[in-house]
Design a protein around this motif. Structure first.
Motif, short mmCIF file in Angstrom:
data_model
loop_
_atom_site.label_atom_id
_atom_site.label_comp_id
_atom_site.label_asym_id
_atom_site.label_seq_id
_atom_site.Cartn_x
_atom_site.Cartn_y
_atom_site.Cartn_z
N LYS A 224 0.83 -1.21 0.00
CA LYS A 224 0.00 0.00 0.00
C LYS A 224 0.86 1.26 0.00
O LYS A 224 0.60 2.21 -0.76
CB LYS A 224 -0.93 0.00 1.22
N LEU A 225 1.91 1.28 0.84
CA LEU A 225 2.79 2.45 0.89
C LEU A 225 3.50 2.63 -0.45
O LEU A 225 3.57 3.75 -0.99
CB LEU A 225 3.80 2.30 2.02
N ASN A 226 4.03 1.55 -0.98
CA ASN A 226 4.74 1.60 -2.26
C ASN A 226 3.84 2.16 -3.35
O ASN A 226 4.21 3.06 -4.10
CB ASN A 226 5.19 0.17 -2.62
N PHE A 227 2.60 1.65 -3.42
CA PHE A 227 1.67 2.08 -4.47
C PHE A 227 1.22 3.52 -4.26
O PHE A 227 1.11 4.29 -5.23
CB PHE A 227 0.47 1.14 -4.51
N THR A 228 0.97 3.91 -3.02
CA THR A 228 0.56 5.29 -2.75
C THR A 228 1.64 6.27 -3.17
O THR A 228 1.37 7.33 -3.75
CB THR A 228 0.22 5.48 -1.25
N MET A 229 2.90 5.93 -2.88
CA MET A 229 4.02 6.78 -3.31
C MET A 229 4.03 6.93 -4.82
O MET A 229 4.23 8.04 -5.35
CB MET A 229 5.34 6.19 -2.82
N LEU A 230 3.83 5.82 -5.53
CA LEU A 230 3.84 5.88 -7.00
C LEU A 230 2.66 6.72 -7.51
O LEU A 230 2.82 7.49 -8.47
CB LEU A 230 3.78 4.47 -7.58
N GLN A 231 1.50 6.58 -6.89
CA GLN A 231 0.35 7.40 -7.28
C GLN A 231 0.63 8.89 -7.08
O GLN A 231 0.26 9.73 -7.91
CB GLN A 231 -0.89 7.00 -6.48
N VAL A 232 1.29 9.22 -5.97
CA VAL A 232 1.66 10.61 -5.70
C VAL A 232 2.62 11.12 -6.78
O VAL A 232 2.47 12.24 -7.30
CB VAL A 232 2.28 10.76 -4.29
N LEU A 233 3.60 10.29 -7.13
CA LEU A 233 4.56 10.70 -8.17
C LEU A 233 3.88 10.92 -9.51
O LEU A 233 4.23 11.84 -10.26
CB LEU A 233 5.66 9.64 -8.29
N VAL A 234 2.89 10.08 -9.82
CA VAL A 234 2.13 10.27 -11.06
C VAL A 234 1.39 11.60 -11.02
O VAL A 234 1.40 12.38 -11.99
CB VAL A 234 1.14 9.11 -11.29
N SER A 235 0.74 11.89 -9.89
CA SER A 235 0.00 13.15 -9.75
C SER A 235 0.94 14.35 -9.86
O SER A 235 0.59 15.38 -10.46
CB SER A 235 -0.75 13.19 -8.41
N ILE A 236 2.14 14.23 -9.26
CA ILE A 236 3.13 15.31 -9.36
C ILE A 236 3.54 15.51 -10.81
O ILE A 236 3.64 16.64 -11.31
CB ILE A 236 4.35 14.99 -8.47
N ILE A 255 -0.70 13.48 2.64
CA ILE A 255 0.49 13.42 3.49
C ILE A 255 0.18 12.64 4.76
O ILE A 255 0.98 11.80 5.21
CB ILE A 255 1.00 14.84 3.82
N SER A 256 -1.00 12.90 5.35
CA SER A 256 -1.42 12.14 6.53
C SER A 256 -1.52 10.65 6.21
O SER A 256 -1.14 9.80 7.01
CB SER A 256 -2.77 12.65 7.04
N ALA A 283 12.33 9.10 4.96
CA ALA A 283 12.92 10.26 4.27
C ALA A 283 12.22 10.51 2.95
O ALA A 283 11.96 11.66 2.58
CB ALA A 283 14.41 10.02 4.05
N LEU A 284 11.87 9.44 2.25
CA LEU A 284 11.18 9.57 0.97
C LEU A 284 9.78 10.16 1.16
O LEU A 284 9.33 11.00 0.37
CB LEU A 284 11.10 8.21 0.27
N VAL A 285 9.09 9.74 2.21
CA VAL A 285 7.77 10.31 2.53
C VAL A 285 7.90 11.81 2.80
O VAL A 285 7.10 12.62 2.31
CB VAL A 285 7.14 9.59 3.75
N HIS A 286 8.91 12.22 3.58
CA HIS A 286 9.12 13.64 3.86
C HIS A 286 9.44 14.42 2.58
O HIS A 286 8.96 15.55 2.40
CB HIS A 286 10.24 13.83 4.88
N LEU A 287 10.23 13.82 1.69
CA LEU A 287 10.56 14.49 0.42
C LEU A 287 9.30 14.70 -0.42
O LEU A 287 9.08 15.79 -0.97
CB LEU A 287 11.59 13.66 -0.35
N LEU A 288 8.47 13.66 -0.52
CA LEU A 288 7.22 13.79 -1.28
C LEU A 288 6.32 14.85 -0.65
O LEU A 288 5.68 15.64 -1.35
CB LEU A 288 6.50 12.44 -1.33
N ALA A 289 6.27 14.87 0.69
CA ALA A 289 5.46 15.87 1.38
C ALA A 289 5.93 17.28 1.02
O ALA A 289 5.11 18.19 0.76
CB ALA A 289 5.52 15.65 2.89
N ALA A 290 7.24 17.48 1.00
CA ALA A 290 7.78 18.81 0.67
C ALA A 290 7.44 19.21 -0.77
O ALA A 290 7.07 20.36 -1.03
CB ALA A 290 9.30 18.81 0.87
N ILE A 291 7.53 18.24 -1.68
CA ILE A 291 7.22 18.52 -3.09
C ILE A 291 5.73 18.86 -3.25
O ILE A 291 5.36 19.73 -4.05
CB ILE A 291 7.59 17.31 -3.96
#
Length: 345
Positions: A224-236, A255-256, A283-291
């Protein structure tokens, strides 16, 4: 005491020492075992166990590779040892990877792919195990093509792994194959295919969540975490920052969600499949949050996430004993890929 008794005693002792993390002593046991006259299967298993210890707990990678090559020759001539053969080929591929021998690494995985092809005569349990190994070999062959900058061949193997997993109903493996493919498509950027794979992966993940999985603890949480990160990257990549970070919300829900999914990972740092260590994921979660936060004007919050992410990276590098004057040649081979990822972060 008979040779069989000696072998049994050494095996029990080696297993106990390995469990207690006395790895060098366990290596001595397996070395002594191989000085005995053993049946071919017993010898192959002993060489595999010895090689695995050498690979993960010493710098004797070449010795480990030689042990695996000898064991693989033995097993190749034995009937009914497909699963042992798969384990040997996987370890041999890892040894080649540590040595930077990408071509030989891929040969091991392609040999594994052929070994796992169903002849139609296998029992259901063996067929499923071979399918799991087949997906493993396809995914690692794909990874070797990435090293050689051959994304089209990598996607081909990811697709073959997905079809094999789908045929056997291996939902978790389907998910891994789809996420691997999604990462490649994001780099090549085919918007239509990216959206299609996101949709497929979302359906598979929902199906997984509905089942009572027998997977190791945390497997679903990791997916779930892996996929959510990828979904966020797609949206970015699509520039959907207002959706990711609504103007009237101080802490965006996504972010929550990422932070909650990170918290749901198993404790003790033991992750169910190979990725970054938990600190690296943090660290990757924090980086995505900042972006996510920066384009909508939430600069102070973005800087705070960057600061926290850098702290996690520094702590992780310190735990791996990486300092300013350390070059890659001095890094333990087991940690090289983790250190590279941390430095990118």
């Amino acid at each position: 005491m008979s040779a069989a008794d000696v072998h049994h005693c050494l095996q029990v002792l080696a297993d106990k020492l390995t469990r207690e993390e006395h790895h060098l002593e366990a290596i001595k046991c397996y070395t002594a075992m191989l000085n005995q006259s053993l049946m071919p299967t017993d010898e192959a298993v002993a060489r595999l166990k010895l090689a695995q210890l050498l690979l993960e707990h010493t710098s004797n990678i070449t010795d480990a590779k030689q042990q695996l090559q000898k064991a693989e020759l033995l097993v190749s001539a034995l009937p009914g040892q497909q699963l042992l053969h798969c384990e040997l080929l996987a370890a041999l591929g890892q040894a080649h990877r540590y040595l930077g021998e990408t071509g030989f690494q891929r040969q091991s995985y392609l040999k594994g792919v052929e070994l796992c092809k169903d002849t139609g005569r296998s029992k259901a349990a063996l067929k499923r195990s071979l399918a799991e190994w087949g997906v493993y070999f396809h995914m690692h062959a794909a990874d070797s093509h990435i090293t050689d900058k051959q994304p089209d061949k990598a996607i081909e193997h990811a697709n073959l792994g997905y079809e094999l997993a789908k045929e056997q109903g291996l939902l978790n493996k389907q998910m891994l194959c789809l996420m691997f493919r999604l990462q490649l498509l994001m780099l090549m950027w085919d918007k239509t295919e990216v959206e299609q794979v996101v949709h497929e992966a979302d359906e598979v993940l929902q199906h997984l969540q509905q089942l009572k999985s027998a997977e190791p603890p945390g497997y679903l949480a990791m997916l779930k975490l892996n996929f959510t990160m990828l979904q966020v990257l797609v949206s970015i990549r699509l520039g959907h920052f207002e959706e990711l970070s609504p103007a009237n919300v101080s802490v965006p829900p996504i972010i929550s969600e990422l932070e909650a999914q990170l918290e749901a990972l198993p404790g003790g740092g033991q992750l169910p499949y190979s990725w970054l260590p938990v600190a690296g994921l943090g660290a990757l979660v924090h980086l995505l949050a900042a972006i996510i936060l920066k384009p909508t004007g939430k600069v102070k919050a973005a800087l705070l996430h960057i600061s926290r992410g850098l702290q996690l990276v520094d702590e992780l590098l310190a735990s791996l004993q990486i300092r300013d004057n350390v070059t890659e040649s001095k890094v333990d081979h087991v940690n090289v890929y983790t250190v590279r990822s941390c430095l990118v972060l």
